[in-house]
Design an enzyme around this catalytic site. Structure first.
Site, PDB file in Angstrom:
ATOM      1  N   ARG A 117      38.733  53.682  49.430  1.00 43.54           N
ATOM      2  CA  ARG A 117      37.456  52.428  49.275  1.00 43.54           C
ATOM      3  C   ARG A 117      36.558  52.421  49.992  1.00 43.54           C
ATOM      4  O   ARG A 117      36.360  53.455  51.172  1.00 43.54           O
ATOM      5  CB  ARG A 117      38.294  51.342  50.276  1.00 43.54           C
ATOM      6  CG  ARG A 117      37.052  50.302  50.651  1.00 43.54           C
ATOM      7  CD  ARG A 117      37.971  48.685  50.967  1.00 43.54           C
ATOM      8  NE  ARG A 117      37.886  47.790  49.894  1.00 43.54           N
ATOM      9  CZ  ARG A 117      38.364  46.932  49.683  1.00 43.54           C
ATOM     10  NH1 ARG A 117      37.972  45.835  50.779  1.00 43.54           N
ATOM     11  NH2 ARG A 117      38.527  45.791  48.642  1.00 43.54           N
ATOM     12  N   ARG A 124      46.654  41.963  42.388  1.00 42.77           N
ATOM     13  CA  ARG A 124      46.426  41.971  42.801  1.00 42.77           C
ATOM     14  C   ARG A 124      47.806  43.244  43.212  1.00 42.77           C
ATOM     15  O   ARG A 124      47.377  44.393  42.746  1.00 42.77           O
ATOM     16  CB  ARG A 124      44.930  42.508  44.577  1.00 42.77           C
ATOM     17  CG  ARG A 124      44.377  41.918  44.290  1.00 42.77           C
ATOM     18  CD  ARG A 124      42.850  41.830  43.304  1.00 42.77           C
ATOM     19  NE  ARG A 124      43.154  43.922  43.700  1.00 42.77           N
ATOM     20  CZ  ARG A 124      42.360  44.209  44.418  1.00 42.77           C
ATOM     21  NH1 ARG A 124      41.893  43.062  45.904  1.00 42.77           N
ATOM     22  NH2 ARG A 124      42.133  45.088  44.741  1.00 42.77           N
ATOM     23  N   ASP A 162      31.432  35.507  44.429  1.00 40.68           N
ATOM     24  CA  ASP A 162      31.794  36.588  45.728  1.00 40.68           C
ATOM     25  C   ASP A 162      30.978  35.949  46.633  1.00 40.68           C
ATOM     26  O   ASP A 162      30.297  35.146  46.547  1.00 40.68           O
ATOM     27  CB  ASP A 162      31.853  37.682  45.044  1.00 40.68           C
ATOM     28  CG  ASP A 162      32.350  38.929  45.847  1.00 40.68           C
ATOM     29  OD1 ASP A 162      32.891  38.926  46.960  1.00 40.68           O
ATOM     30  OD2 ASP A 162      32.043  39.809  45.851  1.00 40.68           O
ATOM     31  N   HIS A 206      34.128  47.569  41.628  1.00 40.05           N
ATOM     32  CA  HIS A 206      35.686  47.801  42.254  1.00 40.05           C
ATOM     33  C   HIS A 206      37.010  46.840  41.028  1.00 40.05           C
ATOM     34  O   HIS A 206      37.589  45.855  40.737  1.00 40.05           O
ATOM     35  CB  HIS A 206      35.470  46.226  43.066  1.00 40.05           C
ATOM     36  CG  HIS A 206      36.389  45.587  43.428  1.00 40.05           C
ATOM     37  ND1 HIS A 206      37.989  46.271  43.867  1.00 40.05           N
ATOM     38  CD2 HIS A 206      37.196  44.158  44.752  1.00 40.05           C
ATOM     39  CE1 HIS A 206      38.888  46.482  44.659  1.00 40.05           C
ATOM     40  NE2 HIS A 206      37.897  44.488  45.271  1.00 40.05           N
ATOM     41  N   CYS A 211      37.342  36.572  44.667  1.00 40.97           N
ATOM     42  CA  CYS A 211      37.927  37.918  44.738  1.00 40.97           C
ATOM     43  C   CYS A 211      39.030  37.834  46.415  1.00 40.97           C
ATOM     44  O   CYS A 211      39.951  38.031  46.847  1.00 40.97           O
ATOM     45  CB  CYS A 211      36.943  39.045  44.534  1.00 40.97           C
ATOM     46  SG  CYS A 211      35.564  39.116  45.633  1.00 40.97           S
ATOM     47  N   GLN A 259      40.069  44.776  41.225  1.00 40.71           N
ATOM     48  CA  GLN A 259      39.897  43.473  41.229  1.00 40.71           C
ATOM     49  C   GLN A 259      39.798  42.633  39.279  1.00 40.71           C
ATOM     50  O   GLN A 259      40.904  41.977  39.562  1.00 40.71           O
ATOM     51  CB  GLN A 259      38.802  43.544  42.159  1.00 40.71           C
ATOM     52  CG  GLN A 259      39.018  42.163  42.611  1.00 40.71           C
ATOM     53  CD  GLN A 259      39.866  40.904  43.058  1.00 40.71           C
ATOM     54  OE1 GLN A 259      40.423  41.409  44.431  1.00 40.71           O
ATOM     55  NE2 GLN A 259      39.699  39.923  42.640  1.00 40.71           N
TER      56      GLN A 259
HETATM   57  N1  NVA Z   1      31.240  42.302  47.050  1.00 39.68           N
HETATM   58  C1  NVA Z   1      32.976  41.870  47.905  1.00 39.68           C
HETATM   59  C2  NVA Z   1      33.407  42.760  47.474  1.00 39.68           C
HETATM   60  C3  NVA Z   1      34.751  42.707  48.887  1.00 39.68           C
HETATM   61  C4  NVA Z   1      35.838  41.866  48.018  1.00 39.68           C
HETATM   62  C5  NVA Z   1      31.872  43.672  49.020  1.00 39.68           C
HETATM   63  O1  NVA Z   1      31.410  44.883  48.941  1.00 39.68           O
HETATM   64  O2  NVA Z   1      32.114  42.935  50.231  1.00 39.68           O
HETATM   65  N1   CP Z   2      39.523  41.289  47.168  1.00 40.52           N
HETATM   66  C1   CP Z   2      39.175  42.095  47.674  1.00 40.52           C
HETATM   67  O1   CP Z   2      39.070  43.105  47.413  1.00 40.52           O
HETATM   68  O2   CP Z   2      39.965  41.774  48.830  1.00 40.52           O
HETATM   69  P1   CP Z   2      39.740  42.505  50.314  1.00 40.52           P
HETATM   70  O3   CP Z   2      38.449  43.827  50.444  1.00 40.52           O
HETATM   71  O4   CP Z   2      41.183  42.716  51.372  1.00 40.52           O
HETATM   72  O5   CP Z   2      40.935  44.610  49.807  1.00 40.52           O
END
Ligand code: NVA
Ligand code: CP
Length: 329
Positions: free
Chosen positions: A108, A317, A231, A135, A272, A138
């Site tokens: 990540r 998830r 989101d 992502h 998410c 997800q």
């Molecule tokens: N768009 C958000 C998704 C978090 C799961 C981010 O990248 O912070």
């Molecule tokens: N939805 C998601 O990816 O959550 P986190 O950022 O907590 O992993």
């Protein structure tokens, strides 16, 4: 488990055919049943995986960790300050080293090119746990949850409301186009998805029968929707953009008026997570003090309503990530 997906990485859903995506979801459903029945399923006994996190995480990290433990895999968490990656060692060298020791790698972080570089050089499956652009794990959980609550994915109408060019919008766009959904993005024009992604989605749609709509007309987008998805307005790494995004996205907040506009009494609400639906977080409180907003992308009323299936998404998830690891390792 013998699998046609053995050895494959998962960088975006476009790496997989619709049949393979469906296989991942169906496998996740089987694992969910085993977990609920308390039946052990240590299908990957003796394997080791590395969990690389440049950005913070609750769900993704926990899903990989719990799924790994359930499968008999030993997970090793490597945070941004724990390893040499980026500062003292290149992506290529890191990938080669980790690939000599681990059976799989989750990443990540920020640049999508990093996860691509890891996959190119590791020689073991690499799973994208979120980048600035995509992502994919997800979306597997989201599709599994939609099947549980609404039914077959083909023809189902899913509307993403908000930042139409973030990693979630991008991934839902491609995934929905592959799986034959009636997928719509409602966003201000300046936050429309990249044209090359829309073109790619339209290519997928030709084969799957999906419909792809990108519009700034909220009422048109949400009419008759089976599910509304949103989101956060400011993704990880963009923290200086709150003022600009609030200005742009204020009208795109998911509230009860928007839910009613769907004219679907059982429309589902999806997110998410994490979500800014109240002032119970540092950022939420700051938003109230600075902008007078009790909530950002979704009101607390919708978040806690009967429409909301967000915690089923969160649980799924784990089941879907388990399926990804079991089938690719
Ligand atoms: N768009 C958000 C998704 C978090 C799961 C981010 O990248 O912070
Ligand atoms: N939805 C998601 O990816 O959550 P986190 O950022 O907590 O992993």
């Amino acid at each position: 488990m013998k699998s046609q997906l053995k050895g494959r990485s998962l960088l975006t859903l476009s790496d997989y055919t619709p049949e393979e995506i469906q296989l991942l979801i169906d496998t996740a459903r089987q694992y969910k049943k085993l977990k609920q029945a308390g039946t052990p399923h240590r299908d990957c006994e003796g394997k080791n995986i590395a969990l690389l996190f440049e950005k913070t995480s609750t769900r993704t990290r926990c899903a990989f960790t719990v799924a790994a433990n359930d499968l008999g895999i030993a997970p090793e968490f490597l945070g941004k300050n724990d390893i040499q990656l980026g500062k003292k060692e290149s992506v290529e060298d890191t990938a080669k080293v980790l690939g000599r020791m681990f059976d799989g790698i989750e990443f990540r972080g920020f640049a999508h090119s990093t996860v691509e570089g890891l996959a190119e050089h590791a020689g073991v499956p690499v799973w994208n746990g979120l980048t600035d652009e995509f992502h994919p794990t997800q979306i597997l959980a989201d599709f599994m949850t939609l099947e549980e609550h609404v039914g077959e994915l083909r023809g189902l109408s899913l509307v993403f409301v908000g930042d139409g060019r973030n990693n979630m919008a991008n991934s839902l766009l491609l995934g929905s186009a592959q799986m034959g959904l009636d997928f719509r993005i409602a966003a201000p024009k300046s936050l429309f998805p990249d044209e090359t992604l829309v073109a790619q989605a339209n290519e997928f749609a030709k084969k799957s029968g999906a419909k792809v709509t990108i519009t700034d007309d909220i009422a048109k987008a949400v009419a008759g929707a089976d599910a509304i998805y949103t989101d956060i307005w400011v993704s990880m790494g963009e923290e200086d953009k709150y003022a600009e995004r609030i200005e742009l996205l204020r009208d795109f907040q998911v509230n009860m008026a928007m839910i009613k506009t769907t004219n679907k009494p059982d429309v589902k609400f999806m997110h998410c997570l994490p979500a800014f639906h109240d002032t119970m977080t540092e950022t939420g409180l700051h938003m109230k003090q600075e902008y007078g907003l009790e909530a950002l992308e979704v009101t607390d009323e919708v978040f806690r309503s009967k429409h909301s299936i967000v915690f089923d998404q969160a649980e799924n998830r784990m089941h879907t990530i388990k399926a990804v690891m079991a089938l690719t390792l």
